[in-house]
Scaffold this motif. Structure first.
Motif, short mmCIF file in Angstrom:
data_model
loop_
_atom_site.label_atom_id
_atom_site.label_comp_id
_atom_site.label_asym_id
_atom_site.label_seq_id
_atom_site.Cartn_x
_atom_site.Cartn_y
_atom_site.Cartn_z
N THR A 296 0.85 -1.19 0.00
CA THR A 296 0.00 0.00 0.00
C THR A 296 0.88 1.24 0.00
O THR A 296 1.53 1.55 0.99
CB THR A 296 -0.93 0.01 1.23
OG1 THR A 296 -1.61 -1.25 1.32
CG2 THR A 296 -1.94 1.12 1.13
N ASP A 300 -4.95 6.51 -0.32
CA ASP A 300 -6.06 6.16 -1.19
C ASP A 300 -6.07 4.66 -1.48
O ASP A 300 -7.14 4.07 -1.63
CB ASP A 300 -5.99 6.96 -2.49
CG ASP A 300 -6.35 8.42 -2.27
OD1 ASP A 300 -7.42 8.69 -1.70
OD2 ASP A 300 -5.56 9.30 -2.66
N GLY A 301 -4.90 4.06 -1.54
CA GLY A 301 -4.84 2.61 -1.70
C GLY A 301 -5.44 1.89 -0.52
O GLY A 301 -6.17 0.89 -0.67
N GLU A 304 -9.19 2.34 -0.67
CA GLU A 304 -9.75 1.47 -1.71
C GLU A 304 -9.85 0.03 -1.21
O GLU A 304 -10.83 -0.67 -1.48
CB GLU A 304 -8.87 1.53 -2.96
CG GLU A 304 -9.04 2.77 -3.79
CD GLU A 304 -10.28 2.70 -4.67
OE1 GLU A 304 -10.76 1.59 -4.95
OE2 GLU A 304 -10.78 3.78 -5.06
N ASN A 305 -8.83 -0.42 -0.48
CA ASN A 305 -8.86 -1.78 0.05
C ASN A 305 -10.01 -1.98 1.03
O ASN A 305 -10.73 -2.97 0.98
CB ASN A 305 -7.54 -2.11 0.71
CG ASN A 305 -6.39 -2.21 -0.27
OD1 ASN A 305 -6.60 -2.22 -1.49
ND2 ASN A 305 -5.17 -2.27 0.23
N GLN A 332 -3.53 -6.65 -8.00
CA GLN A 332 -4.01 -5.34 -7.57
C GLN A 332 -2.97 -4.25 -7.81
O GLN A 332 -3.29 -3.21 -8.34
CB GLN A 332 -4.37 -5.40 -6.07
CG GLN A 332 -4.62 -4.06 -5.42
CD GLN A 332 -5.89 -3.42 -5.90
OE1 GLN A 332 -6.76 -4.08 -6.40
NE2 GLN A 332 -5.97 -2.12 -5.79
N THR A 334 -0.36 -1.14 -6.90
CA THR A 334 -0.59 0.10 -6.16
C THR A 334 -1.37 1.07 -7.04
O THR A 334 -0.85 1.54 -8.05
CB THR A 334 0.75 0.73 -5.73
OG1 THR A 334 1.44 -0.18 -4.89
CG2 THR A 334 0.51 2.01 -4.98
N ARG A 335 -2.62 1.33 -6.68
CA ARG A 335 -3.43 2.23 -7.48
C ARG A 335 -3.38 3.64 -6.91
O ARG A 335 -3.39 3.83 -5.70
CB ARG A 335 -4.88 1.73 -7.52
CG ARG A 335 -5.03 0.42 -8.27
CD ARG A 335 -6.42 0.22 -8.81
NE ARG A 335 -7.46 0.21 -7.82
CZ ARG A 335 -8.33 -0.78 -7.65
NH1 ARG A 335 -8.25 -1.86 -8.41
NH2 ARG A 335 -9.26 -0.71 -6.75
N ARG A 336 -3.36 4.61 -7.79
CA ARG A 336 -3.39 6.00 -7.37
C ARG A 336 -4.78 6.56 -7.61
O ARG A 336 -5.48 6.16 -8.54
CB ARG A 336 -2.36 6.83 -8.15
CG ARG A 336 -2.63 6.92 -9.64
CD ARG A 336 -1.46 7.56 -10.37
NE ARG A 336 -1.75 7.78 -11.78
CZ ARG A 336 -1.68 6.85 -12.71
NH1 ARG A 336 -1.32 5.62 -12.38
NH2 ARG A 336 -1.96 7.13 -13.97
N ARG A 337 -5.19 7.49 -6.77
CA ARG A 337 -6.49 8.10 -6.93
C ARG A 337 -6.48 9.01 -8.16
O ARG A 337 -5.56 9.82 -8.32
CB ARG A 337 -6.84 8.91 -5.68
CG ARG A 337 -8.21 9.55 -5.74
CD ARG A 337 -8.39 10.49 -4.59
NE ARG A 337 -9.72 11.08 -4.61
CZ ARG A 337 -10.04 12.20 -3.98
NH1 ARG A 337 -9.13 12.85 -3.30
NH2 ARG A 337 -11.26 12.67 -4.02
N SER A 359 -9.59 5.08 -9.64
CA SER A 359 -8.22 4.75 -9.23
C SER A 359 -7.61 3.89 -10.32
O SER A 359 -8.31 3.19 -11.05
CB SER A 359 -8.18 4.04 -7.87
OG SER A 359 -8.82 2.79 -7.93
N SER A 361 -3.77 1.75 -11.67
CA SER A 361 -2.37 1.31 -11.58
C SER A 361 -2.01 0.69 -12.91
O SER A 361 -2.81 0.64 -13.84
CB SER A 361 -2.18 0.30 -10.44
OG SER A 361 -2.73 -0.96 -10.79
#
Length: 407
Positions: A296, A300-301, A304-305, A332, A334-337, A359, A361
């Motif tokens: 993470t 935001d990650g 989201e989780n 998954q 690491t996703r950014r907002r 979001s 990644s």
């Protein structure tokens, strides 16, 4: 959309995102303006509309049943590209709107006046509009009045960015919660201590409002949050993220401990009783729990989780707690907002749906759409602003949200 509008669309969405207003609760400051608009112009409908990548969402509405509709046919989507108010005396006489579904069908708009909500940087993020089911004229001084009211909306949006507390529940505002979260997240990463997050959503809350009225709904929100506050530490941050959705930040708390806290909150809400003329009303809530781990990268990650775990709890029957790792999305990353306009394409490109990418990644994305029904398990996601075109596989689906992995 005109070419110039397409070019500025990413900047416009970024400007909208800075206000952090989408999907927030009703607020009297905005409702007062739509009521005034309706009375001043003697119209049956008025909305404060915000336009994201795929929909028009109403921050406030009076005389309009829906809380959001698709962006494509929205008259407000035309109005945001104007430098002054868009006035349509009779939609049946305007070729742009003659066959519009909101004209030929509910809410049967025949007159439309929409003043764009323009940010200090010049971006149109939405409208204040007055609508009628019959044609009418609109004088110049009425246009000026509507424009002044739209400027008041923008002033309220600017003030809201500074607000720290939700007036109804006493919890932190979403912006204040995010600021507290950012500080706690940075400390947890720097000093390598535990940090957990709980997302809370009251079950079937819309039916409470529909059956008992918004006054009872407000009592439910206040009582449920008061019950939760009794179970939380002073060091825990408790914020309102949406209408009936809340978040709890638990510093120095492991996933196992956070699950125990979530269960205590669930039980506390289940014991709440709200008196009504038809007897005591009982409500329940669903909980999603996530903890900071090495994968993470930002707050935001983590949100989201927890949100994904919450959707799993709702999908499994509600009134329960679920942790993130039990619903982990494959690949998954690491996703950014983000807030980007996207397009879901399928049937060999013959079918498409607008979406908003929330979001993103290199391996996955979270999408919001008006309705998930009819979306196939695999499709192509297009993000024009990024030049992205990726084949997707749905890995989680709930309400108006899709979580997808790129394949």
């Amino acid at each position: 959309m005109p070419a110039e509008g397409q070019k500025r669309e990413p900047e416009r969405l970024a400007a909208l995102d800075r206000y952090d207003i989408l999907d927030t609760p009703c607020e009297e400051a905005f409702d007062r303006i739509t009521r005034l608009t309706r009375r001043i112009f003697d119209v049956p409908m008025s909305t404060i509309t915000l336009i994201d990548g795929h929909r028009q969402w109403f921050k406030s509405r009076t005389g309009v049943a829906a809380c959001e509709t698709p962006r494509g046919p929205a008259l407000c989507d035309v109005a945001i590209r104007e430098t002054r108010a868009l006035i349509v005396p009779d939609t049946n006489e305007d070729p742009r709107f003659l066959a519009n579904p909101f004209v030929v069908g509910a809410p049967h708009i025949r007159f439309y006046a929409g003043a764009p909500l323009i940010t200090p940087e010049g971006h149109g993020i939405g409208t204040l509009c007055a609508m009628d089911t019959k044609p009418r004229s609109f004088l110049d001084d009425q246009v000026e009045t509507l424009t002044d009211l739209a400027r008041i909306v923008m002033s309220e949006l600017e003030l809201r960015m500074l607000a720290m507390t939700d007036g109804l529940t006493g919890t932190l505002s979403r912006r204040a919660f995010r600021e507290e979260f950012a500080r706690a997240f940075a400390l947890a990463q720097r000093h390598r201590h535990d940090l957990s997050c709980i997302m809370v959503d009251l079950d079937h809350f819309k039916s409470v409002n529909d059956r008992h009225g918004h006054a009872v709904g407000d009592l439910v929100l206040a009582a449920a949050t008061a019950a939760c506050r009794e179970e939380l530490r002073k060091s825990d941050a408790f914020g309102r993220m949406g209408g009936e959705e809340f978040a709890v930040l638990l510093p120095y708390t492991s996933l196992a401990s956070a699950l125990r806290v979530a269960e205590k909150l669930r039980a506390a809400i289940a014991h709440v009783r709200i008196p009504t003329p038809g007897g005591a009303l009982q409500v329940t809530a669903s909980f999603g729990v996530a903890a900071l781990d090495g994968a993470t990268a930002d707050m935001d990650g983590l949100l989201e989780n927890a949100d994904a775990a919450l959707y799993a709890a709702k999908h499994e029957g509600r009134n329960r707690c679920r942790e993130w790792r039990t619903v982990a999305i494959a690949h998954q990353g690491t996703r950014r907002r983000v807030l980007k306009a996207g397009l879901i394409s399928f049937n060999g490109g013959r079918s498409s749906l607008d979406c908003t990418v929330r979001s993103l990644s290199d391996e996955s994305a979270s999408l919001r759409i008006v309705d998930t029904a009819g979306v196939p398990e695999t499709f192509k996601l297009l993000i024009e602003a990024d030049g992205l075109s990726r084949k997707c596989q749905i890995v989680a689906k709930a309400d108006r949200r899709l979580d997808v992995a790129f394949v």
